[in-house]
Motif scaffolding. Structure first.
Motif, short mmCIF file in Angstrom:
data_model
loop_
_atom_site.label_atom_id
_atom_site.label_comp_id
_atom_site.label_asym_id
_atom_site.label_seq_id
_atom_site.Cartn_x
_atom_site.Cartn_y
_atom_site.Cartn_z
N ARG A 148 4.72 13.80 20.62
CA ARG A 148 4.39 13.48 19.23
C ARG A 148 3.11 12.64 19.21
NH1 ARG A 148 5.16 9.45 15.74
NH2 ARG A 148 6.70 8.25 16.90
N LYS A 149 2.45 12.66 18.07
CA LYS A 149 1.22 11.88 17.88
C LYS A 149 1.56 10.50 17.33
CE LYS A 149 -3.18 11.89 15.34
NZ LYS A 149 -4.00 12.58 14.34
N ILE A 150 0.88 9.46 17.85
CA ILE A 150 1.07 8.09 17.38
C ILE A 150 0.51 7.94 15.97
CG2 ILE A 150 0.34 5.68 17.74
CD1 ILE A 150 2.35 6.50 19.80
N ASN A 151 1.26 7.26 15.11
CA ASN A 151 0.82 7.00 13.74
C ASN A 151 0.02 5.70 13.72
OD1 ASN A 151 0.48 6.52 11.03
ND2 ASN A 151 2.59 6.98 10.47
N THR A 152 -1.28 5.78 13.98
CA THR A 152 -2.12 4.58 14.05
C THR A 152 -2.30 3.93 12.68
OG1 THR A 152 -4.09 5.98 13.88
CG2 THR A 152 -3.39 5.33 16.09
N ASN A 153 -2.27 4.72 11.62
CA ASN A 153 -2.42 4.16 10.27
C ASN A 153 -1.29 3.18 9.96
OD1 ASN A 153 -4.75 5.61 9.76
ND2 ASN A 153 -3.65 7.35 8.86
N LEU A 154 -0.09 3.55 10.37
CA LEU A 154 1.07 2.68 10.13
C LEU A 154 0.91 1.36 10.87
CD1 LEU A 154 3.91 2.30 8.95
CD2 LEU A 154 4.83 3.42 10.99
N ILE A 155 0.44 1.41 12.12
CA ILE A 155 0.25 0.18 12.90
C ILE A 155 -0.80 -0.70 12.24
CG2 ILE A 155 -0.48 -0.76 15.14
CD1 ILE A 155 0.56 1.84 16.42
N GLU A 156 -1.92 -0.10 11.80
CA GLU A 156 -2.99 -0.87 11.16
C GLU A 156 -2.49 -1.53 9.87
OE1 GLU A 156 -6.53 1.39 10.57
OE2 GLU A 156 -6.62 2.08 12.65
N GLU A 157 -1.74 -0.78 9.08
CA GLU A 157 -1.24 -1.30 7.80
C GLU A 157 -0.29 -2.48 8.00
OE1 GLU A 157 0.57 1.96 5.82
OE2 GLU A 157 -1.31 3.12 5.69
N GLU A 158 0.52 -2.43 9.08
CA GLU A 158 1.56 -3.43 9.29
C GLU A 158 1.20 -4.47 10.35
OE1 GLU A 158 4.51 -3.85 7.65
OE2 GLU A 158 3.65 -2.39 6.26
N TRP A 159 -0.06 -4.46 10.83
CA TRP A 159 -0.42 -5.35 11.93
C TRP A 159 -0.22 -6.82 11.59
CZ3 TRP A 159 -0.44 -4.99 16.81
CH2 TRP A 159 -1.10 -5.92 17.61
N GLU A 160 -0.53 -7.20 10.37
CA GLU A 160 -0.36 -8.61 9.99
C GLU A 160 1.11 -9.01 10.04
OE1 GLU A 160 -1.13 -10.75 5.92
OE2 GLU A 160 -3.04 -10.61 7.00
N ASN A 161 1.99 -8.13 9.61
CA ASN A 161 3.42 -8.43 9.68
C ASN A 161 3.91 -8.49 11.13
OD1 ASN A 161 3.81 -8.61 6.90
ND2 ASN A 161 4.08 -6.40 6.69
N ILE A 162 3.33 -7.63 11.99
CA ILE A 162 3.67 -7.68 13.41
C ILE A 162 3.21 -9.00 14.01
CG2 ILE A 162 3.14 -6.67 15.68
CD1 ILE A 162 3.05 -3.92 14.27
N GLN A 163 2.01 -9.44 13.61
CA GLN A 163 1.52 -10.75 14.07
C GLN A 163 2.49 -11.86 13.67
OE1 GLN A 163 -2.38 -10.56 12.13
NE2 GLN A 163 -3.36 -10.72 14.14
N ARG A 164 3.02 -11.76 12.47
CA ARG A 164 3.94 -12.80 11.98
C ARG A 164 5.22 -12.83 12.81
NH1 ARG A 164 4.73 -14.08 5.62
NH2 ARG A 164 5.95 -16.00 5.82
N ILE A 165 5.70 -11.65 13.18
CA ILE A 165 6.89 -11.57 14.02
C ILE A 165 6.62 -12.20 15.39
CG2 ILE A 165 8.37 -9.96 15.30
CD1 ILE A 165 8.07 -8.04 12.87
N VAL A 166 5.48 -11.85 15.98
CA VAL A 166 5.14 -12.35 17.31
C VAL A 166 4.95 -13.86 17.28
CG1 VAL A 166 3.40 -12.27 19.14
CG2 VAL A 166 4.13 -10.16 18.04
N LEU A 167 4.29 -14.37 16.24
CA LEU A 167 4.08 -15.82 16.12
C LEU A 167 5.41 -16.54 15.92
CD1 LEU A 167 2.08 -18.12 16.06
CD2 LEU A 167 1.71 -17.69 13.63
#
Length: 1015
Positions: free
Chosen positions: A826-845
């Motif tokens: 399957r192809k990676i959905n890079t748009n989804l990662i870009e859209e949610e990157w700030e929320n991922i940062q919040r989880i990691v922090l």
């Protein structure tokens, strides 16, 4: 003057032990290899050296420079103190010139050299302004966690990042002490302002003797199991402290105490007896009690929800089991009846029966073969071709359980407040309706069916819940079943809980998030703060290049380990499974004479000073002095699973003294520090570096199952390991043979949720670069989370083909990879990662700042049942890192061997741990979850001391053989995990002088033996 000085020293806060102070602030003691490394000069350093004039000044400069490289500190010394280092410097840089004057150089020259060194390395001294910043950092750190060692480490990390030379230990003591005192005074002042007299009386009531038992002592008790009696007591405790919890819930945010500090202060109430609490400042005790009540009430809700989930699962499993049995019985009976039905049919073709035989006689003959009712049922089944409805049978059994589940589940259901992200959630609406009905002592049957909320009932389940009219018992259980599912998925939560609160509540708040850039820099999350498009561009290049490279190596035959097997038009590839290496109990240790475990601990303490970690619970108010021999006896009693009572019977120390010493000195924080001291000491032995795998520290984590003889609430069934009994799991991280971190978890908990937790919260100096687990250590987020924190996650897969064929992803559509053997699905959905990157940062922090238990966040992130947009994006990112690892795993035999090797080390440690804790046939006899944690750390400490002793022998032997010019490669491959030469049990005599271990004598004896390369 001396008296005043002694008083000042006594008042100073004790943060580190003598060994740690020397290790951090003491002048380095170099080996020959250290001298070669630290006294080597770069070109800029040599240029500075030759600016100096006299030989003495130059030599002193090289020494100061080398010591600074080692510790980033400056030391005052005369040349007599460092004669070996001086001779090395003179030999390598000054043609072995002799120096007559070995005194220290003058202060002006020394300070001038220090300024040159500071400029060279872009460091600066800790002057007035820097010390003020240190004090600010300490005051900030203490609001997060009041443990002195935590504040000290935060300051040291900050100094290192700012490239500031650390001041002396006494100033650090004063700074940390001031911060703690300032925080204490701040809390006391706020408590004076906010606490009213009725609140104070309620808090005092907790410390009053009620019917022979203090109320706080009763509250400390937690349920042993999920029985009705135990859970009713737990609910009574919750009702008792509910008013105080409301006060704490309102007041603690005003006090500005972090979750970490709340847990810490709450734990102090758990450790202190009422007598000891009464001796502390009463306003400080009020803070501790509020934190305890706040934490205990949330734990109560956790216990009730866990009980609810456990019971609902039990009823579902029981109904499935009964339905399965009924289906089997029906199938068996139908088969038997079919044979008889065949005999009935033969009656109609029987030529011996007269044609004028009355039909009644024919029927009588048929029903004699198969009774009428069964024949009719079988005929209907043949005509309609119907099968037994397994789900209907399950619901029929639920009907029979109605009385039971109402008694067990309703009280839990009523006690806990449930919520959902949406106020219009149909299930929440039904929950609120049912709670209101039960609180009015009304049954659901008293309401018209149309009044009961039913939007949550799916079409597929409706015909089981309605039979002409609503079946209210089934309706009630359906709500319980759906509630259980959604609690585990995180879609429904309890805000007054630790484990089951909402995922959003687990993350840092909006105020903290506004400072995200600074916070990410403070905790070292530099990579996470990079622009996501740049980061993804790098990952695209790496992953796509690896796919091409791996396939090319397979096609060219360079990857000759991969075997392709063809089945018609389909092909399947396999990789060989690695062989075992580094087994425990190496024969090298067979020749050593038997030595008892007490002597091992005595030897380890002489060199590691781990007994210093055991501070009295009252600190400077303590009346009982610490006695090493009694502490050692307690540690052995706990760690071997023997227990203090049994140790009192078979040793020369009475039980009352053992019990008092254990209560005063042995707790989780002191045990963890003691373990860290021994682990760090092993890491400093010469043999340690030879345990690196491919020149890096490669750790692993795995769970070890232990049966519990006495039930506790975290003891769970696991038929595979415990049969019909219950048990727990000791989850341990092993790095270079050393158990550097561990924790106790329930047998029902998924080990993958604890991988990051145990790795990130490792407080030893042994920090791994690569971490491995078995397949059960993997989930949908561990690759991404560990990668973002700078670790390489390297699990072992038994069926790598199956994993790759389902979970290898790329940045292009699968059709664009042609006929490659290894290609993405399957192809990676890079748009989804870009859209949610700030929320991922919040989880990691949030994980980095420990806003909640990290295993809880990981568990919620990896739950399949709840897939919001942020979680899907994190899973997508995880797929990228996982795919890169798959390709490396396929392409690199050394990687596969290394992963297997490090996991095998964990297995060897488990064998040692099992041998250490074999008292009572390995069945744990501890009554509480807290006691299980104490046992876990004591057992790890005993194992750590054994490993230290073995590693010391190997290190001394290594030095001896290298000095004699003998081959030492065999020694480097010997595991220090061995216990055949250790006497773990017997009659203990601690009051006798401990047998002194003479390592030099052992080495002389071993030197006479020849080591075979095949050993």
């Amino acid at each position: 003057m001396d008296i005043e000085k002694n008083r000042t020293e006594q008042k100073r806060l004790r943060i580190l032990g003598e060994v740690e102070i020397k290790a951090i602030f003491g002048r380095p003691r170099f080996t020959y290899e250290d001298r070669c490394h630290y006294f080597s000069l770069s070109q800029p350093e040599e240029e500075l050296l030759y600016m100096l004039r006299s030989l003495k000044s130059k030599a002193y400069f090289v020494l100061q420079l080398g010591y600074f490289k080692a510790k980033n500190l400056f030391f005052t010394f005369d040349l007599r103190e460092v004669e070996e280092d001086l001779q090395h410097v003179l030999r390598y840089y000054f043609n072995n010139n002799k120096m007559e004057d070995l005194s220290s150089i003058d202060k002006f020259t020394r300070l001038k050299q220090q300024r040159l060194i500071l400029e060279l390395f872009s460091y600066r001294n800790c002057d007035t302004e820097e010390r003020q910043q240190m004090e600010k950092k300490a005051r900030k750190a203490v609001t997060f966690c009041s443990k002195p060692i935590f504040i000290f480490r935060e300051i040291m990390n900050d100094l290192s990042e700012q490239r500031i030379v650390a001041p002396g230990y006494s100033f650090m003591q004063e700074t940390v002490g001031k911060a703690i005192t300032s925080e204490q005074n701040r809390l006391i002042q706020m408590m004076h302002h906010h606490l009213e007299q009725p609140d104070i009386e309620s808090l005092k009531q907790l410390l009053k003797d009620s019917q022979g038992l203090y109320e706080i002592t009763q509250l400390k008790r937690e349920p042993k199991d999920f029985s009705v009696k135990e859970i009713k007591r737990e609910m009574d405790r919750g009702k008792q402290i509910q008013p105080l919890y409301r006060l704490a819930h309102t007041l603690l945010p005003k006090l500005g105490i972090s979750n970490e500090s709340i847990k810490y202060y709450a734990s102090l109430v758990g450790y202190y007896s009422v007598y000891k609490l009464k001796r502390l400042d009463e306003w400080v005790v009020y803070v501790y009690l509020l934190c305890f009540v706040y934490h205990r009430y949330q734990r109560m809700n956790d216990n009730l929800i866990n009980t609810f989930i456990y019971n609902v699962r039990h009823y579902i499993d029981e109904s499935k089991s009964v339905a399965k049995d009924q289906v089997y019985e029906s199938y068996t009976e139908t088969n038997q009846n079919m044979k008889r039905a065949g005999q009935v049919l033969k009656i109609f073709t029987d030529d011996t029966i007269a044609t004028n035989t009355p039909f009644q006689d024919i029927q009588d003959r048929a029903f004699a073969i198969l009774e009428r009712q069964k024949l009719e049922g079988l005929a209907d089944q043949i005509v309609t071709n119907t099968k037994l409805d397994d789900t209907a049978l399950q619901w029929e059994h639920i009907d029979k359980l109605a009385g039971q589940f109402k008694r067990r589940l309703r009280p839990l259901f009523l006690m806990v407040d449930f919520a959902a992200p949406s106020m219009n959630d149909p299930l929440i609406e039904a929950i609120h309706f049912m709670k209101l009905a039960f609180s009015k002592n009304k049954s659901l049957g008293q309401y018209p069916s149309d009044d009961l909320p039913n939007q949550f009932i799916s079409d597929s389940i409706k015909h089981y819940i309605y039979k002409q009219e609503l079946l209210v018992d089934r309706y009630e259980f359906l709500i319980y079943r759906l509630l259980r599912n959604r609690l585990e998925a995180g879609d429904i939560f309890c805000r007054e809980s630790i484990r089951f609160r909402s995922f959003e509540d687990d993350l840092i708040d909006d105020h903290q998030w506004q400072q995200k850039e600074k916070l990410m820099a403070d905790v070292g999350l530099c990579d996470v703060s990079l622009p996501i498009r740049d980061h993804l561009a790098d990952l695209v290049q790496r992953l796509e290049a690896r796919i091409i490279e791996v396939n090319q190596r397979i096609a060219s035959g360079d990857n000759d380990h991969l075997q392709i097997k063809k089945h018609g038009s389909h092909s399947r590839w396999t990789l060989p499974y690695a062989r075992e290496t580094e087994s425990a109990n190496h024969s090298f240790f067979d020749v050593l004479k038997q030595i008892d475990i007490g002597s091992i601990l005595h030897y380890a303490n002489q060199h590691c000073q781990f007994i210093e970690a055991f501070e009295h619970i009252l600190g400077r108010y303590a009346k009982q002095n610490k006695e090493s021999k009694t502490l050692v006896a307690c540690l052995i009693a706990w760690g071997t699973n023997m227990g203090l009572g049994r140790m009192g019977e078979i040793s020369d120390i009475d039980y009352p003294l053992l019990s008092t010493t254990s209560d005063n000195f042995i707790r989780l924080e002191t045990l963890k520090e003691a373990n860290d001291r021994v682990s760090n000491a092993i890491a400093k032995l010469p043999i340690f570096q030879h345990y690196d795998i491919d020149d890096v520290i490669h750790s692993s984590s795995d769970g070890q199952k232990f049966e519990t003889g006495i039930n506790t609430i975290n003891s769970r069934h696991s038929p595979k390991y415990f049969g019909l009994k219950k048990g727990i799991v000791s989850y341990t991280m092993v790095a270079n043979h050393i158990p550097v971190n561990a924790r106790i978890i329930g047998a029902n908990e998924h080990e993958s949720h604890y991988v990051f937790d145990i790795l990130y919260n490792n407080t030893t100096d042994i920090q791994p670069n690569v971490h491995s687990t078995d397949t059960h250590g993997t989930n949908e987020v561990n690759f991404s989370i560990l990668h973002l924190f700078g670790y390489q996650f390297a699990p072992r897969y038994r069926d790598i083909y199956d994993k790759v064929s389902k979970s290898l992803y790329g940045f292009k559509h699968p059709s664009q990879y042609g006929e490659e053997l290894i290609k993405p699905v399957r192809k990676i959905n890079t748009n989804l990662i870009e859209e949610e990157w700030e929320n991922i940062q919040r989880i990691v922090l949030s994980l980095a700042l420990k806003t909640t238990t990290q295993s809880i966040i990981i568990g919620k992130l990896s739950a399949y049942a709840r897939k919001n947009k942020t979680k899907r994006a994190l899973w997508e990112y995880d797929n990228i890192i996982k795919s890169l690892y798959f390709l490396d795993y396929i392409d690199s035999p050394p990687l596969r061997q290394n992963v297997h090797r490090t996991l095998n080390r964990g297995e060897s440690y488990h064998k040692l741990r099992r041998a250490v804790s074999h008292s009572n046939f390995g069945k744990l006899r501890f009554k509480t979850e807290q006691d299980q944690h104490i046992w876990g750390e004591c057992s790890r400490l005993l194992a750590n001391c054994i490993i230290y002793y073995n590693a010391s022998i190997l290190s001394k032997m290594l030095i001896h053989r290298e000095k004699e010019g003998q081959d030492s490669d065999v020694l480097k491959r010997i595991s220090p995990v061995a216990w055949q030469h250790i006497n773990l049990y017997g009659h203990y005599e601690f009051n006798k002088s401990q047998e002194s271990i003479n390592i030099d004598a052992i080495i002389r004896e071993l030197a006479q033996l020849k080591l075979s390369p095949d050993e």
